[in-house]
Structure formats: C-alpha cells, structure tokens
Scaffold this motif. Sequence first.
Motif, short mmCIF file in Angstrom:
data_model
loop_
_atom_site.label_atom_id
_atom_site.label_comp_id
_atom_site.label_asym_id
_atom_site.label_seq_id
_atom_site.Cartn_x
_atom_site.Cartn_y
_atom_site.Cartn_z
N ARG A 13 0.83 -1.19 0.00
CA ARG A 13 0.00 0.00 0.00
C ARG A 13 0.87 1.25 0.00
O ARG A 13 1.77 1.39 0.84
CB ARG A 13 -0.92 0.00 1.24
CG ARG A 13 -1.85 1.18 1.32
CD ARG A 13 -2.70 1.12 2.59
NE ARG A 13 -3.53 2.30 2.75
CZ ARG A 13 -4.73 2.46 2.22
NH1 ARG A 13 -5.23 1.49 1.49
NH2 ARG A 13 -5.43 3.55 2.42
N THR A 15 -0.73 4.51 -0.34
CA THR A 15 -1.56 5.66 0.02
C THR A 15 -1.44 5.97 1.51
O THR A 15 -1.48 5.06 2.34
CB THR A 15 -3.03 5.39 -0.33
OG1 THR A 15 -3.12 5.02 -1.70
CG2 THR A 15 -3.88 6.63 -0.08
N ILE A 155 -1.33 8.40 -6.31
CA ILE A 155 -1.65 7.26 -5.46
C ILE A 155 -1.26 7.52 -4.00
O ILE A 155 -1.82 6.93 -3.07
CB ILE A 155 -0.93 6.00 -6.00
CG1 ILE A 155 -1.47 4.76 -5.32
CG2 ILE A 155 0.57 6.11 -5.82
CD1 ILE A 155 -0.97 3.48 -5.93
N VAL A 156 -0.31 8.44 -3.76
CA VAL A 156 0.14 8.70 -2.38
C VAL A 156 -0.98 9.34 -1.55
O VAL A 156 -1.21 8.97 -0.40
CB VAL A 156 1.39 9.60 -2.38
CG1 VAL A 156 1.81 9.95 -0.95
CG2 VAL A 156 2.53 8.91 -3.11
N ASP A 158 -4.29 10.16 -3.04
CA ASP A 158 -5.52 9.57 -3.55
C ASP A 158 -6.76 10.40 -3.16
O ASP A 158 -7.64 9.93 -2.43
CB ASP A 158 -5.66 8.14 -3.03
CG ASP A 158 -6.75 7.38 -3.78
OD1 ASP A 158 -7.23 7.89 -4.80
OD2 ASP A 158 -7.12 6.28 -3.32
N ARG A 161 -10.48 9.10 -3.19
CA ARG A 161 -11.12 8.21 -2.20
C ARG A 161 -12.07 8.96 -1.29
O ARG A 161 -12.90 8.37 -0.61
CB ARG A 161 -10.04 7.50 -1.36
CG ARG A 161 -9.22 8.43 -0.49
CD ARG A 161 -8.03 7.71 0.14
NE ARG A 161 -6.98 8.66 0.45
CZ ARG A 161 -6.41 8.75 1.64
NH1 ARG A 161 -6.76 7.95 2.62
NH2 ARG A 161 -5.45 9.65 1.85
#
Length: 257
Positions: A13, A15, A155-156, A158, A161
């Motif tokens: 992972r 994020t 993606i870090v 994100d 979300r």
Amino acid sequence: MLRAALERLSQKRRTVAFPDGAPNLPDRLRGLPVIDAAKCPAACLAAPACAAACPMGAMRPGLGVGGTPLIDLGKCLYCTDCMAACPTGAITFGRDYRLAVRKREHLHFRGEALRLAEALEKRTRKLFGRSLKLRQVSAGGCNACEADLNVLTTIVFDLGRFGIDFVASPRHADGLMITGPVPENMREALRKCYDATPDPKIVIASGACAISGGPFAGLPESHDGADAVVPVDLYIPGCPPHPITALDGMLRLLGRI
C-alpha cells in the motif's frame, strides 16, 4: 502483465493513512509558527528584528500574545527570514500542518491556537460531503501551488477516495480552487469561471498569492488575491501549501474531520 501485477503487489500500500492516521511529514516541513514570548526582551518587543526582516510585511509588532508580533499567515511565505533575524531564537516554525481557515481574519496568528476551518452548513455539506468536483483556476500562479494540488491526485494522497476530483469545466464543477495573485489579465476570466459554476458553489483560495497577492501584492497589475474578485469559503495558507495541509482543509470544510 503478470510481472506488472507482481511488482505492484510487492510495493504494497502506497496511500497515506491520513486522516485515520497521523501523516508522515518531511523533516523540512514549515508549519504553524511558534513564538516563545519569554525569550523576547522588552527592547526586542519594541522594535522586533523579526518583523523588520520579513520581506512580506507579514508581522505587526505588539499585537500578539505578551506583546509579540502578530503574523499574518495569509501573507507569510514561510521563508524563515524572521527566524534567522531573531537574536534570541524566540521564533521557530513548528510541524503543525493544520492551517486552513474559513475567514481571512482567522489567519492573523497572535501566538494562540488557530481557529481552524469549520464545516459547511448542513444543507451544503449534504450536497458536497460525498462528492465534490472542483475546477482549478490558475490565476497568475507560478505553478508551485498547482503542482502540489496535482500531487493530491496521485496514489500517495488519492484525493478521489474522499469523492473529491478536479474537473475540466466550471459547468461540471461544484466549486473553484484558485491559485495565484489574480492579475488584471485573469480577473475577467476568473469572474466568468465563477459565474459558469452552478449554484450552490464553494470557492477555495490556495497559497499566499491567492490569499493576499503574495510577492505581487500592491502591484498595479495584481488584485491581491481571489477574494477581491469572488467570495472565498476556505483559505489554505502556504507557499505552496503542503498537500496534507490542503487535504486537511478540504476535509474540514466537508465535515470529514
């Protein structure tokens, strides 16, 4: 394809856990200033070297706690010139990344706790709380604030979300994210962009330039920030603001923190 999938699994992972966990911030982060009034002698309070050294004129002597200078975080570039000029080491920059506020005057830091951004009213929060589309308007920005906002979509961090996304048209947006000091050449474009965004809408000013004009404040071509042209609902200070600072402000506005 299989190799790519295995490589992605090996990376695990990426994020950040924020806001459920504390963010992993870099050592060089310059967060909320800290002023130790006990280290400020009377002679220094009368004519503080830190205020004289500030290139932005962001410090006002005698208006803070214990006679220390007030710092206008909306003007501050976090350059640390004030820290270097202080002969007693009374001023430092801490690691508190929480800087976003709802009103411009709440950025007047007197050495006490900041009045952090409050959530939108219930009706607006019901509309945008789970899905917020923002049109980013670079109104004369230098691309530093824009780059850090772009990082939020990686993606870090994100950003998606949380249901927050940047869109290509103000007609598809719920609000504007403005960067830059708003020069005269961008004034009408910003106003048209604001008018094209459907009601109800929110406006966020990100960075010292969008809040106060930054280094361009007072120039005849500059309008010294977004709120000279459109109403602003959230101010995110910094030069540029750290992505976590911007994310923290947006989540507070939506009542998610």
